[in-house]
Motif scaffolding. Structure first.
Motif, PDB file in Angstrom:
ATOM      1  N   GLY A   1     -36.723  61.622  94.062  1.00  0.00           N
ATOM      2  CA  GLY A   1     -36.068  61.216  92.906  1.00  0.00           C
ATOM      3  C   GLY A   1     -34.474  61.188  92.956  1.00  0.00           C
ATOM      4  O   GLY A   1     -34.195  60.629  93.736  1.00  0.00           O
ATOM      5  N   GLY A   2     -33.856  61.540  91.573  1.00  0.00           N
ATOM      6  CA  GLY A   2     -32.289  61.332  91.581  1.00  0.00           C
ATOM      7  C   GLY A   2     -31.851  61.156  90.312  1.00  0.00           C
ATOM      8  O   GLY A   2     -32.299  62.050  89.510  1.00  0.00           O
ATOM      9  N   VAL A   3     -30.776  60.619  90.247  1.00  0.00           N
ATOM     10  CA  VAL A   3     -29.948  60.507  88.815  1.00  0.00           C
ATOM     11  C   VAL A   3     -29.949  59.149  88.027  1.00  0.00           C
ATOM     12  O   VAL A   3     -29.587  58.084  89.005  1.00  0.00           O
ATOM     13  CB  VAL A   3     -28.544  61.353  88.919  1.00  0.00           C
ATOM     14  CG1 VAL A   3     -27.631  60.773  87.739  1.00  0.00           C
ATOM     15  CG2 VAL A   3     -28.498  62.398  89.510  1.00  0.00           C
ATOM     16  N   THR A   4     -30.302  59.063  86.971  1.00  0.00           N
ATOM     17  CA  THR A   4     -30.221  57.590  86.413  1.00  0.00           C
ATOM     18  C   THR A   4     -29.367  57.762  85.336  1.00  0.00           C
ATOM     19  O   THR A   4     -29.318  58.646  84.474  1.00  0.00           O
ATOM     20  CB  THR A   4     -31.692  57.284  85.792  1.00  0.00           C
ATOM     21  OG1 THR A   4     -32.459  57.382  86.683  1.00  0.00           O
ATOM     22  CG2 THR A   4     -31.682  55.992  85.232  1.00  0.00           C
ATOM     23  N   LEU A   5     -28.679  56.580  85.124  1.00  0.00           N
ATOM     24  CA  LEU A   5     -27.474  56.615  83.925  1.00  0.00           C
ATOM     25  C   LEU A   5     -28.151  55.655  82.850  1.00  0.00           C
ATOM     26  O   LEU A   5     -28.678  54.460  83.613  1.00  0.00           O
ATOM     27  CB  LEU A   5     -26.274  56.035  84.612  1.00  0.00           C
ATOM     28  CG  LEU A   5     -25.445  56.678  85.402  1.00  0.00           C
ATOM     29  CD1 LEU A   5     -24.029  56.212  85.670  1.00  0.00           C
ATOM     30  CD2 LEU A   5     -25.349  58.418  85.123  1.00  0.00           C
TER      31      LEU A   5
ATOM     32  N   THR B   1     -25.304  51.601  93.147  1.00  0.00           N
ATOM     33  CA  THR B   1     -26.527  52.019  92.666  1.00  0.00           C
ATOM     34  C   THR B   1     -27.732  51.621  93.598  1.00  0.00           C
ATOM     35  O   THR B   1     -27.772  50.407  94.253  1.00  0.00           O
ATOM     36  CB  THR B   1     -26.805  50.854  91.347  1.00  0.00           C
ATOM     37  OG1 THR B   1     -25.392  51.073  90.621  1.00  0.00           O
ATOM     38  CG2 THR B   1     -27.902  51.190  90.625  1.00  0.00           C
ATOM     39  N   ASP B   2     -28.739  52.481  93.538  1.00  0.00           N
ATOM     40  CA  ASP B   2     -30.000  52.161  94.380  1.00  0.00           C
ATOM     41  C   ASP B   2     -30.940  51.488  93.654  1.00  0.00           C
ATOM     42  O   ASP B   2     -31.933  50.565  94.048  1.00  0.00           O
ATOM     43  CB  ASP B   2     -30.621  53.422  94.908  1.00  0.00           C
ATOM     44  CG  ASP B   2     -29.467  54.183  95.824  1.00  0.00           C
ATOM     45  OD1 ASP B   2     -28.782  53.594  96.703  1.00  0.00           O
ATOM     46  OD2 ASP B   2     -29.259  55.441  95.604  1.00  0.00           O
ATOM     47  N   GLN B   3     -31.193  51.832  92.371  1.00  0.00           N
ATOM     48  CA  GLN B   3     -31.948  51.114  91.581  1.00  0.00           C
ATOM     49  C   GLN B   3     -31.552  50.459  90.186  1.00  0.00           C
ATOM     50  O   GLN B   3     -30.829  51.279  89.565  1.00  0.00           O
ATOM     51  CB  GLN B   3     -33.294  51.850  91.370  1.00  0.00           C
ATOM     52  CG  GLN B   3     -33.786  52.685  92.452  1.00  0.00           C
ATOM     53  CD  GLN B   3     -35.081  53.751  91.876  1.00  0.00           C
ATOM     54  OE1 GLN B   3     -35.796  53.357  91.385  1.00  0.00           O
ATOM     55  NE2 GLN B   3     -34.691  54.925  92.389  1.00  0.00           N
TER      56      GLN B   3
ATOM     57  N   THR C   1     -29.538  56.707  93.264  1.00  0.00           N
ATOM     58  CA  THR C   1     -28.721  56.587  91.900  1.00  0.00           C
ATOM     59  C   THR C   1     -29.621  55.414  91.365  1.00  0.00           C
ATOM     60  O   THR C   1     -29.971  54.500  91.946  1.00  0.00           O
ATOM     61  CB  THR C   1     -27.458  56.303  92.066  1.00  0.00           C
ATOM     62  OG1 THR C   1     -27.170  54.982  92.978  1.00  0.00           O
ATOM     63  CG2 THR C   1     -26.591  57.269  92.670  1.00  0.00           C
ATOM     64  N   ALA C   2     -29.545  55.501  90.041  1.00  0.00           N
ATOM     65  CA  ALA C   2     -30.136  54.347  89.212  1.00  0.00           C
ATOM     66  C   ALA C   2     -29.354  54.061  87.983  1.00  0.00           C
ATOM     67  O   ALA C   2     -28.912  54.947  87.544  1.00  0.00           O
ATOM     68  CB  ALA C   2     -31.605  54.686  89.098  1.00  0.00           C
TER      69      ALA C   2
END
Ligand code: SF4
Length: 259
Positions: A84-88, A134-136, A114-115
């Motif tokens: 998982g991770g962090v999405t803005l 940004t990764d996604q 990051t997404a």
């Protein structure tokens, strides 16, 4: 240090990128989608209020990058164990592109995925600020007819496509997402245009997000009318038909939750 206006931080999300994620909602959006489930985020980047349970409640808090990092790091173990991770999200992340870029850079430096969720409704220079970190990219495609897009949600399709293609040319994984809003995005001709557009770009996966009514009470708090309050949810067969429609064009289609 740059500060950003954040109106919510939501933990344990499984719909907005891979794995378990923390979603940081940034305030401000230039569009006016009638189905918006975060209407408190629309408009310019400024704090506002609504009336909830008879009391005035302020919306939006100015936070530094360190403030947000402090919050998102609390769930690091979940990111590592679930990919998982962090999405803005927003609102529209690109309204606060400088803050978003700084935050994404720091999150990435911690080794966290990051997404961003975006509609790409701002000039190209904004998305260019964030793509490198940004990764996604979860990129909303809504109404493809230029006149309808402009009239209904205030979107310029030419700009959306420019941003989408810019994201595709970056190192980020780009997932087009289609909110399924009855009568707005679900007409066959619109779905066909989306399908043709993404297959023309070599995209093999799309996410569809069935309409929900989760944001309806917010319109009441904001003393605004919600024009879709009587719109029924899509039946499972209707969702399946749309999924099959995209899959018949050889696009892997994932039914997801509406952000
Ligand atoms: S782009 Fe998203 S936040 Fe902006 S108005 Fe549309 S649904 Fe709401």
């Amino acid at each position: 240090m740059t500060r950003g206006l954040v109106f919510n931080i939501q933990r344990y999300s499984i719909h907005d990128g891979t794995g378990i994620r923390t979603i940081v909602f940034l305030k401000g959006c230039p569009l006016k989608c009638p189905w918006c489930s975060n209407p408190e985020s629309q408009g310019s980047v400024r704090t506002s209020v609504w009336m909830k349970n008879g009391a005035e409640e302020s919306l939006g808090k100015w936070m530094s990058v360190d403030d947000v990092l402090h919050e998102v790091e609390k769930n690091e173990i979940f990111y590592r164990t679930s990919n998982g991770g962090v999405t803005l999200s927003g609102g529209e992340v690109l309204m606060q592109a400088d803050f978003a870029a700084e935050l994404l850079k720091e999150v990435k430096a911690l080794g966290i995925n990051t997404a961003i969720e975006t509609t790409g409704a701002l000039p190209l220079k904004q998305i260019r600020k964030v793509l490198h970190y940004t990764d996604q990219v979860l990129f909303d495609l809504k109404i493809m007819n230029p006149d309808k897009a402009r009239q209904i949600i205030g979107e310029k399709i030419g700009m959306i496509k420019q941003n989408f293609e810019e994201a595709l040319n970056s190192t980020a994984r780009v997932i087009p997402r289609v909110p399924l809003i009855p009568g707005y995005t679900t007409p066959l001709e619109n779905l066909r245009q989306i399908g043709n557009y993404v297959t023309g770009l070599g995209i093999e996966e799309i996410h569809i997000l069935p309409f929900h009514q989760y944001g309806s009470s917010k319109y009441h708090y904001l003393k605004r009318s919600y024009h879709l309050k009587d719109t029924p949810l899509l039946k499972q067969e209707e969702i399946n038909t749309i999924k099959e429609f995209f899959e018949s064009a050889h696009i892997k289609t994932v039914v997801s939750g509406l952000g």
